[in-house]
Enzyme design. Structure first.
Site, mmCIF file in Angstrom:
data_model
loop_
_atom_site.group_PDB
_atom_site.id
_atom_site.type_symbol
_atom_site.label_atom_id
_atom_site.label_comp_id
_atom_site.label_asym_id
_atom_site.label_seq_id
_atom_site.Cartn_x
_atom_site.Cartn_y
_atom_site.Cartn_z
ATOM 1 N N GLU A 1 -33.091 19.454 -13.864
ATOM 2 C CA GLU A 1 -34.063 19.039 -12.844
ATOM 3 C C GLU A 1 -34.177 20.051 -11.719
ATOM 4 O O GLU A 1 -35.237 20.212 -11.128
ATOM 5 C CB GLU A 1 -33.682 17.668 -12.257
ATOM 6 C CG GLU A 1 -34.084 16.501 -13.133
ATOM 7 C CD GLU A 1 -34.181 15.177 -12.374
ATOM 8 O OE1 GLU A 1 -33.684 15.085 -11.244
ATOM 9 O OE2 GLU A 1 -34.747 14.223 -12.937
ATOM 10 N N HIS B 1 -16.273 20.914 -34.383
ATOM 11 C CA HIS B 1 -16.646 20.309 -35.661
ATOM 12 C C HIS B 1 -18.089 19.808 -35.621
ATOM 13 O O HIS B 1 -18.446 18.905 -36.361
ATOM 14 C CB HIS B 1 -15.687 19.169 -35.995
ATOM 15 C CG HIS B 1 -14.276 19.633 -36.182
ATOM 16 N ND1 HIS B 1 -13.716 19.853 -37.413
ATOM 17 C CD2 HIS B 1 -13.321 19.981 -35.278
ATOM 18 C CE1 HIS B 1 -12.471 20.282 -37.267
ATOM 19 N NE2 HIS B 1 -12.206 20.370 -35.981
ATOM 20 N N LYS C 1 -44.578 8.911 -14.637
ATOM 21 C CA LYS C 1 -44.549 7.681 -13.830
ATOM 22 C C LYS C 1 -45.961 7.119 -13.649
ATOM 23 O O LYS C 1 -46.183 5.914 -13.755
ATOM 24 C CB LYS C 1 -43.925 7.965 -12.454
ATOM 25 C CG LYS C 1 -42.423 8.224 -12.509
ATOM 26 C CD LYS C 1 -41.854 8.387 -11.101
ATOM 27 C CE LYS C 1 -40.400 8.834 -11.157
ATOM 28 N NZ LYS C 1 -39.858 9.174 -9.823
#
Lengths: 412, 412
Positions: A259, A288, A401
């Site tokens: 951000e 792994h 938004k």
């Protein structure tokens, strides 16, 4: 404190660019440490003010045996780090609006009347957090429990849904400093109040955080290594933490990095410099998993190892090995293997020319936790300063938004 | 089953390359579904054999109230997915050699004599797993508990440390099929035995897994979209799952993608094609984290949304909204918001030209879990087939193992 370990590997061959990056990094570090941007002074004020906690919080603590933190992004990730480091199993988190998950939480809740709720949102208008609040209040009312009597709110003091709710219902309220952004807020009320509920030592957190200001050499070093990595077009930065207790820390760092640094335009309004995408890994576990991609995939990564001395030790020794594979560990502690693996992977990466640098901290106890948070925040601020962007906004999240509301209101 | 949702966004403009990718993807998909490489037949055999569980396992289950899975990588990640989907809180995992974490586990263990241990390793020689075993055995012996009496082992039937231990101490043993690689083993004994202990319906898992074979159109589609994304030099593939219960699934997928696809050379020994690094995200949560980087960072990503219909619903409705931000949700369930957010972010990404595709599954119940695992395994196999690499080895991890031993023996 954090130290830079040797060896490392960096393939930068253009010495002019290298010199330039190093000078830029030193300059940016100096400026950040002197000017203290992005609410660093607000953080200092919170750390000082909360070295003694108000009595109401003590009452809140004593009335509850479990706590649920309702918040998202910067209002949750840092607190998850604290809970993981303290192994605070009486803390749960609602950081999504997944109905199925939410219903299950209520079905398995042992003592709803002994549960304390922490609602956290910088703006006080975060739709996910407010929606969760509404559903929690509704759900608890069916059990004749008043949510407001079991809640505390941390938000800015301004006319927002969350602030108004806290005032109307006389909920225990803590003000979040306006100057500090959500993702930089773990060392303010946002993180410190939960930390105190978990049993953290407030003074140690503060001491650690303040110590990080003295790390100018290490900060300049990691900043210049990052800038050089971007010059080499390494567009993935890996934070590879060798401790199971740094899983949440990796996710906190991922938000901070993503951000803060990825901006369309710089502070002059010009197209901003390209930056890397953050990828947190855990060692030895991810040897792994993603290791194959790091070793044989493209050379598009800078790997930052974060090693914890305490995790590379261990109280008990392996008294008698009964297996071929563990023979070399007889008479040694478990951490011996973790240390050997961290060193081995660092060397293996260098051998195949994957850029890497190793950082080390002694432990993840209270003082070091304060240090870690502040150090990584400063690192990101130094990078933002070096590439001349606004480190503290996040304009790219607005479109989603707006569209969410349009969809909810049937306009989309 | 998985469906591809509209709309999506893809910026490929070169129609010749597009046509070529689509043909290649169709061909690879057909070949994988017909030839069933990488132990797919071994998986089918396990699924069939374990549709009825042996009586010893029932006894093992009844003797224990909690289970700890000791394994790493492919011997742990898939089981973590199962535990998360089933909310099996009586399962814990040791997938690292962090001494501090390990000691804490023992300090907080409620009933060590009622704990069952599952040791899982394909090769039977995984040093982290064997080291953990040795320390656990030593620790339990101080409490007069015999580890072997409370254990089961899943490994290949061959002369390995783990197999020998299981035979010498007469530990309940399940053979892992030799033909199936660790990261593809969740639908064999490795995952199915823990799944049964968690209460999964074996038939449903199998039915779901077999159903995925019928998804050739969707498989060809996602394979061609991935190939096109790589042609556009999008070197990060994001799996953005909109459900809190898919966190572990993202990490399982990350291993599968990273270890299977990133190879130095192809099956002809020529330099292999470059592939993407996998990055798992959760929605809506990570809208408050990595979204800024996806929106305003470089166009170097393909975002694959994975949406779950059940998570976008919810039993209870918000009876009375008391806030401005939640007004649009009055009379609606929580999932309405999650769905709106998923759609909004997909549209926002398309608007700023970030490549994306959306997949949807009805739920994450037993049958769908079998389907999800098989579908994603097939997708990765199709990609490996298309770029002509060995999808089933991981040569890049060997150097680190060799160096670890050298460090432990003092040679490095």
């Amino acid at each position: 404190m954090i130290t830079v370990l040797n060896p490392s590997y960096s393939s930068s061959s253009d010495s002019t660019l290298t010199t330039k990056s190093e000078a830029l990094a030193r300059e940016a570090t100096q400026k950040v440490l002197q000017q203290k941007p992005g609410g660093l002074k607000g953080i200092e004020a919170s750390l000082e003010a909360l070295s003694v906690m108000p009595e109401e919080l003590n009452l809140f603590k004593n009335r509850h045996s479990r706590f649920v933190v309702v918040g998202i992004g910067g209002s949750s990730l840092g607190i998850q780090v604290l809970a993981e480091m303290k192994q605070a199993s009486n803390f749960q988190f609602i950081d999504n609006v997944d109905a199925y998950h939410f219903e299950q939480l209520f079905e398995t809740m042992p003592e709803p009347e002994k549960t304390g709720w922490l609602f956290i949102s910088k703006s006080g208008g975060t739709i996910e957090t407010l929606t969760a609040l509404e559903f929690i209040e509704q759900e608890l009312s069916t059990k004749n429990i008043s949510l407001s009597e079991h809640s505390l709110v941390i938000t800015e003091k301004k006319d927002s849904d969350l602030y108004r709710w806290s005032q109307q219902k006389q909920v225990l309220f803590f003000e979040m400093p306006v100057s500090v952004g959500g993702r930089f807020s773990v060392l303010t009320e946002v993180g410190l109040i939960p930390a105190w509920l978990m049993g953290f030592d407030m003074k140690a957190l503060r001491t650690g955080a303040m110590e990080a200001y003295n790390a100018s050499d290490v900060l300049a070093k990691v900043t210049s290594e990052t800038l050089k990595s971007w010059q080499r077009e390494e567009w993935i930065t890996v934070l590879w933490s060798y401790s199971s207790r740094l899983k949440s820390f990796g996710l906190w760092w991922q938000q901070l990095w993503a951000e803060s640094l990825a901006k369309k335009v710089d502070i002059q309004g010009q197209p901003a410099a390209r930056v890397s995408t953050p990828l947190p890994l855990i060692g030895a576990t991810d040897q792994h998993s993603v290791l194959q991609q790091v070793m044989e995939g493209a050379r598009d990564k800078l790997v930052v190892f974060l090693r914890v001395q305490e995790a590379e030790a261990g109280k008990s020794l392996l008294q008698k090995s009964q297996m071929r594979e563990t023979a070399l560990l007889q008479g040694r502690n478990m951490g011996t293997l973790l240390r050997a693996e961290a060193e081995a992977i660092q060397q293996a990466l260098s051998e195949v020319q994957v850029s890497n640098i190793s950082l080390q901290i002694s432990d993840v106890r209270d003082q070091s936790v304060g240090y870690l948070f502040m150090f990584f925040q400063l690192w990101v601020m130094c990078l933002g300063e070096a590439i001349q962007i606004n480190t503290f906004d996040q304009p790219g999240v607005e479109l989603g938004k707006v569209k969410t509301k349009k969809i909810l209101s049937g306009q989309l």
